[in-house]
Design an enzyme around this catalytic site. Structure first.
Site, mmCIF file in Angstrom:
data_model
loop_
_atom_site.group_PDB
_atom_site.id
_atom_site.type_symbol
_atom_site.label_atom_id
_atom_site.label_comp_id
_atom_site.label_asym_id
_atom_site.label_seq_id
_atom_site.Cartn_x
_atom_site.Cartn_y
_atom_site.Cartn_z
ATOM 1 N N ARG A 1 8.648 3.023 16.424
ATOM 2 C CA ARG A 1 7.484 2.998 17.308
ATOM 3 C C ARG A 1 7.130 1.599 17.837
ATOM 4 N NH1 ARG A 1 2.518 4.281 15.538
ATOM 5 N NH2 ARG A 1 3.258 3.894 13.445
ATOM 6 N N TYR B 1 1.322 9.959 0.800
ATOM 7 C CA TYR B 1 2.242 8.830 0.691
ATOM 8 C C TYR B 1 2.810 8.740 -0.731
ATOM 9 C CZ TYR B 1 3.779 3.916 0.751
ATOM 10 O OH TYR B 1 4.501 2.747 0.660
HETATM 11 N N1 SER Z 1 0.750 -1.328 0.649
HETATM 12 C C1 SER Z 1 1.037 0.057 0.723
HETATM 13 C C2 SER Z 1 -0.091 0.847 1.236
HETATM 14 O O1 SER Z 1 -1.200 0.414 1.162
HETATM 15 C C3 SER Z 1 1.392 0.560 -0.640
HETATM 16 O O2 SER Z 1 2.719 0.855 -0.716
HETATM 17 O O3 SER Z 1 0.109 1.931 1.714
#
Ligand code: SER
Length: 324
Positions: free
Chosen positions: A35, A142
């Site tokens: 992107r 995530y």
């Molecule tokens: N720094 C990353 C995040 O805040 C963690 O892997 O998503």
């Protein structure tokens, strides 16, 4: 050695690409981005290809065409963006890795680096000096994708002999490319505001402590892990850290150099994410197995960050590479 870096326009990728090109030669290191626009330096120093890692055919074509032997697979949707669009996070983070592992087995890719994150931990994990082998029960998409990625990698290593290695990175702090969509982004944003002489509104509270690492340590850790003899490694993915501090402690350290720097705290949904992650990490297995040792603590990191950003600000290029 023919190397591909996915996510090459991202926070880590933009610097890792240049480091690998220094070591192996510009033409040997293919940068792939999706992107974000690539910086002039990235485009001038070697080949760049546009790639969506969720597109298996496109991924395979890049690997074949450039006869890739080693992949640094950094393309990912981070924690805060992942909560805005969990479906896209799954596609990029899990499907992208699955395609790569399948292609690696088909094409005989020699080695893969795939970063994991402190986001694999969750509210049920011990939060201080979090050990390597512990509860992995994250509450963000995530985190779910990163746990899945670790397990998938282990499976492909065991079943098909794919040499995949990874690190559970803490928040990464750097002065070149700002991170995008992460929970630890405040620890980078704060510096930009301080250098511009503006007050900063922090999206986590002053008592929020998280493990962090400065970019030179981040790059070195990846390269050292990849160079370590396989027989020394007891794990595929290692805990790793350099320092831990609260948002308030970071602001205070910056204030030693920028005395009138003001920070206001307005926690948003990212506070809940931060509260589900460790305050500090036990990285002793990384230290024992492949000699990991961080070089930067809070004071040195703050000094270097301010020096680098002030120089860019003075040259009118604080946001030259890309807009925040
Ligand atoms: N720094 C990353 C995040 O805040 C963690 O892997 O998503």
């Amino acid at each position: 050695m023919r190397i591909l870096i996915t996510g090459a326009t991202g926070q880590i990728g933009s610097e890792l690409t240049l480091e690998l090109r220094k070591r192996y030669g510009g033409d040997q290191v293919i940068a792939a981005g999706h992107r974000k626009p690539a910086s002039e330096e990235l485009l001038a120093s070697g080949p760049f290809v546009a790639l969506d890692v969720a597109d298996r055919n496109a991924f395979g074509q890049v690997l074949r065409e450039h006869r890739i032997e080693v992949v640094y697979h950094l393309a990912a949707v981070l924690s805060a963006s992942g909560e805005q669009n969990p479906q896209r996070a799954w596609e990029v983070n899990v499907l992208g890795l699955y395609h790569l592992l399948e292609l690696a087995r088909e094409l005989g890719i020699r080695q893969i680096f795939h970063p994991s994150s402190i986001a694999v931990f969750g509210p049920k994990t011990p939060r201080d000096r979090t050990p390597q082998d512990t509860v992995l029960s994250p509450t963000t998409m995530y985190g779910v994708t990163k746990v899945t990625g670790e397990l998938l990698g282990e499976y492909y290593a065991r079943r098909y002999g794919v040499d995949i290695r990874g690190l559970r990175y803490p928040g990464i702090i750097s002065s070149v490319t700002p991170p995008g969509g992460g929970t630890t982004d405040y620890a980078v944003e704060m510096f930009y505001y301080a250098v511009e002489g503006k007050p900063y509104t922090c999206f986590v509270g002053p008592e929020t402590a998280l493990p962090m690492m400065y970019m030179p340590d981040c790059l070195r850790s990846a390269l050292e892990l990849m160079a370590a003899p396989a027989e020394r490694l007891r794990a595929r993915t290692y805990n790793i850290t350099a320092m831990s501090f609260t948002a308030g402690e970071l602001a205070a350290e910056i204030r030693r150099h920028v005395p009138d720097f003001r920070v206001e705290y307005k926690p948003d949904f990212r506070q809940t994410i931060a509260d589900s992650w460790p305050r500090s990490i036990d990285d002793s297995p990384a230290r024992e197995d492949w000699g990991w040792k961080p070089r930067y603590g809070l004071a040195e990191m703050v000094e270097e960050m301010l020096r680098a950003l002030r120089a860019r600000h003075a040259a009118g290029k604080l946001y030259a590479a890309e807009a925040r």
